[in-house]
Design a protein around this motif. Structure first.
Motif, PDB file in Angstrom:
ATOM      1  N   ALA A 191      65.010 -24.515  32.813  1.00 41.90           N
ATOM      2  CA  ALA A 191      64.128 -25.493  32.155  1.00 41.90           C
ATOM      3  C   ALA A 191      63.083 -24.790  31.301  1.00 41.90           C
ATOM      4  N   LEU A 192      62.554 -23.683  31.796  1.00 38.05           N
ATOM      5  CA  LEU A 192      61.573 -22.912  31.036  1.00 38.05           C
ATOM      6  C   LEU A 192      62.207 -22.338  29.774  1.00 38.05           C
ATOM      7  N   LEU A 193      63.406 -21.816  29.889  1.00 38.73           N
ATOM      8  CA  LEU A 193      64.114 -21.272  28.736  1.00 38.73           C
ATOM      9  C   LEU A 193      64.392 -22.369  27.706  1.00 38.73           C
ATOM     10  N   GLN A 194      64.773 -23.548  28.165  1.00 39.25           N
ATOM     11  CA  GLN A 194      65.017 -24.676  27.266  1.00 39.25           C
ATOM     12  C   GLN A 194      63.729 -25.082  26.558  1.00 39.25           C
ATOM     13  N   ALA A 195      62.633 -25.172  27.305  1.00 36.12           N
ATOM     14  CA  ALA A 195      61.342 -25.548  26.709  1.00 36.12           C
ATOM     15  C   ALA A 195      60.897 -24.504  25.691  1.00 36.12           C
ATOM     16  N   TYR A 196      61.103 -23.230  26.008  1.00 44.13           N
ATOM     17  CA  TYR A 196      60.738 -22.160  25.081  1.00 44.13           C
ATOM     18  C   TYR A 196      61.568 -22.264  23.800  1.00 44.13           C
ATOM     19  N   SER A 197      62.851 -22.536  23.953  1.00 48.13           N
ATOM     20  CA  SER A 197      63.730 -22.662  22.795  1.00 48.13           C
ATOM     21  C   SER A 197      63.296 -23.829  21.914  1.00 48.13           C
ATOM     22  N   GLU A 198      62.964 -24.948  22.540  1.00 50.52           N
ATOM     23  CA  GLU A 198      62.506 -26.109  21.778  1.00 50.52           C
ATOM     24  C   GLU A 198      61.181 -25.825  21.081  1.00 50.52           C
ATOM     25  N   MET A 199      60.251 -25.192  21.805  1.00 48.35           N
ATOM     26  CA  MET A 199      58.959 -24.846  21.219  1.00 48.35           C
ATOM     27  C   MET A 199      59.135 -23.874  20.053  1.00 48.35           C
ATOM     28  N   ASN A 200      60.042 -22.959  20.198  1.00 46.68           N
ATOM     29  CA  ASN A 200      60.321 -21.984  19.152  1.00 46.68           C
ATOM     30  C   ASN A 200      60.849 -22.672  17.888  1.00 46.68           C
ATOM     31  N   ALA A 201      61.735 -23.637  18.076  1.00 45.33           N
ATOM     32  CA  ALA A 201      62.288 -24.365  16.935  1.00 45.33           C
ATOM     33  C   ALA A 201      61.201 -25.158  16.220  1.00 45.33           C
ATOM     34  N   ILE A 202      60.343 -25.821  16.972  1.00 47.00           N
ATOM     35  CA  ILE A 202      59.236 -26.582  16.374  1.00 47.00           C
ATOM     36  C   ILE A 202      58.269 -25.647  15.662  1.00 47.00           C
ATOM     37  N   PHE A 203      57.954 -24.542  16.307  1.00 50.18           N
ATOM     38  CA  PHE A 203      57.026 -23.559  15.761  1.00 50.18           C
ATOM     39  C   PHE A 203      57.517 -23.030  14.414  1.00 50.18           C
ATOM     40  N   ILE A 258      46.298 -17.891  19.494  1.00 51.65           N
ATOM     41  CA  ILE A 258      45.323 -16.822  19.737  1.00 51.65           C
ATOM     42  C   ILE A 258      44.942 -16.830  21.213  1.00 51.65           C
ATOM     43  N   ASN A 259      44.888 -15.639  21.826  1.00 56.85           N
ATOM     44  CA  ASN A 259      44.452 -15.504  23.213  1.00 56.85           C
ATOM     45  C   ASN A 259      42.949 -15.726  23.319  1.00 56.85           C
ATOM     46  N   ASN A 260      42.447 -15.814  24.545  1.00 58.80           N
ATOM     47  CA  ASN A 260      41.014 -16.012  24.778  1.00 58.80           C
ATOM     48  C   ASN A 260      40.152 -14.904  24.177  1.00 58.80           C
ATOM     49  N   ASP A 261      40.712 -13.725  24.039  1.00 59.71           N
ATOM     50  CA  ASP A 261      39.939 -12.599  23.470  1.00 59.71           C
ATOM     51  C   ASP A 261      40.124 -12.494  21.955  1.00 59.71           C
ATOM     52  N   TYR A 262      40.637 -13.549  21.332  1.00 59.23           N
ATOM     53  CA  TYR A 262      40.849 -13.652  19.881  1.00 59.23           C
ATOM     54  C   TYR A 262      41.956 -12.742  19.355  1.00 59.23           C
ATOM     55  N   THR A 263      42.827 -12.297  20.243  1.00 57.93           N
ATOM     56  CA  THR A 263      43.990 -11.505  19.836  1.00 57.93           C
ATOM     57  C   THR A 263      45.089 -12.454  19.380  1.00 57.93           C
ATOM     58  N   ILE A 264      45.697 -12.125  18.243  1.00 58.95           N
ATOM     59  CA  ILE A 264      46.787 -12.959  17.726  1.00 58.95           C
ATOM     60  C   ILE A 264      48.018 -12.736  18.592  1.00 58.95           C
ATOM     61  N   ARG A 265      48.445 -13.808  19.212  1.00 56.17           N
ATOM     62  CA  ARG A 265      49.618 -13.741  20.077  1.00 56.17           C
ATOM     63  C   ARG A 265      50.881 -14.083  19.305  1.00 56.17           C
ATOM     64  N   ARG A 266      50.730 -15.013  18.363  1.00 58.99           N
ATOM     65  CA  ARG A 266      51.888 -15.440  17.601  1.00 58.99           C
ATOM     66  C   ARG A 266      51.438 -16.221  16.377  1.00 58.99           C
ATOM     67  N   LEU A 267      52.209 -16.139  15.314  1.00 55.81           N
ATOM     68  CA  LEU A 267      51.978 -16.995  14.153  1.00 55.81           C
ATOM     69  C   LEU A 267      53.306 -17.230  13.466  1.00 55.81           C
ATOM     70  N   ASN A 268      53.404 -18.357  12.797  1.00 56.84           N
ATOM     71  CA  ASN A 268      54.649 -18.666  12.116  1.00 56.84           C
ATOM     72  C   ASN A 268      54.593 -18.175  10.665  1.00 56.84           C
ATOM     73  N   GLU A 269      55.735 -18.290   9.999  1.00 50.56           N
ATOM     74  CA  GLU A 269      55.844 -17.806   8.612  1.00 50.56           C
ATOM     75  C   GLU A 269      54.861 -18.508   7.678  1.00 50.56           C
ATOM     76  N   ASP A 270      54.627 -19.813   7.895  1.00 52.33           N
ATOM     77  CA  ASP A 270      53.689 -20.547   7.036  1.00 52.33           C
ATOM     78  C   ASP A 270      52.282 -19.965   7.146  1.00 52.33           C
ATOM     79  N   ALA A 271      51.854 -19.629   8.354  1.00 57.65           N
ATOM     80  CA  ALA A 271      50.526 -19.041   8.543  1.00 57.65           C
ATOM     81  C   ALA A 271      50.471 -17.646   7.935  1.00 57.65           C
TER      82      ALA A 271
END
Length: 167
Positions: A110-122, A132-145
């Motif tokens: 279920a976690l893998l499925q949710a990650y896959s769906e989130m990835n597609a939306i992202f 961004i993490n709590n310490d303002y570190t960039i964890r992830r960004l999409n191509e548009d950003a």
């Protein structure tokens, strides 16, 4: 934990209540009466046969592995297995310990499925998304950003957003 004691050739000598419950059997005699092929999914049965043949040829077989079983009622369960040589009634046999990991396997799927769906939306959202993490570190960004800020997606990961994005 389910526990079985078997001989070198796989004859069942002992099964505790937990392993009988995993399979849905009422007794060790009922378990013995069901052919091994019927107690495993086809994939797990093929893997069982491979392990058995390797043991016959005295080849290395991992002592820990996972199997999928078919219960008496037809439900498929997933088990983690640990197999070790032991002495039983003065004779060398094998003790196999089973842990039912079905719920963990389902949660992982279920976690893998949710990650896959989130990835597609992202990836396909059309909006600029930055995580961004709590310490303002960039964890992830999409191509548009990345395009909006003139950076590469992989080049800014792990960096502070105020150093990279000027915010």
């Amino acid at each position: 934990l389910g526990i079985r004691i078997v001989t070198d050739n796989g004859e069942l000598l002992y099964a505790n209540r937990a392993i009988l419950d995993f399979f849905g059997y009422d007794s060790i005699d009922e378990m013995r009466a069901i052919p091994t092929r019927e107690r495993y999914t086809p994939e797990s049965y093929a893997e069982f046969q491979t392990r058995r043949e390797k043991r016959k040829r005295d080849e290395f077989v991992p002592s820990e592995y996972k199997i999928s079983i078919v219960r008496k009622d037809g439900e498929i369960r997933h088990l983690s297995v640990s197999r070790k040589r032991t002495t039983w009634n003065g004779t060398n046999q094998f003790q196999t310990i089973y842990q039912d990991i079905t719920e963990r396997s389902r949660a992982d799927a279920a976690l893998l499925q949710a990650y896959s769906e989130m990835n597609a939306i992202f990836s396909a959202s059309g909006d600029s998304i930055i995580i961004i993490n709590n310490d303002y570190t960039i964890r992830r960004l999409n191509e548009d950003a990345a395009h909006l800020f003139g950076v590469s997606v992989t080049g800014v990961l792990g960096k502070k957003c105020y150093d990279v994005l000027g915010t």
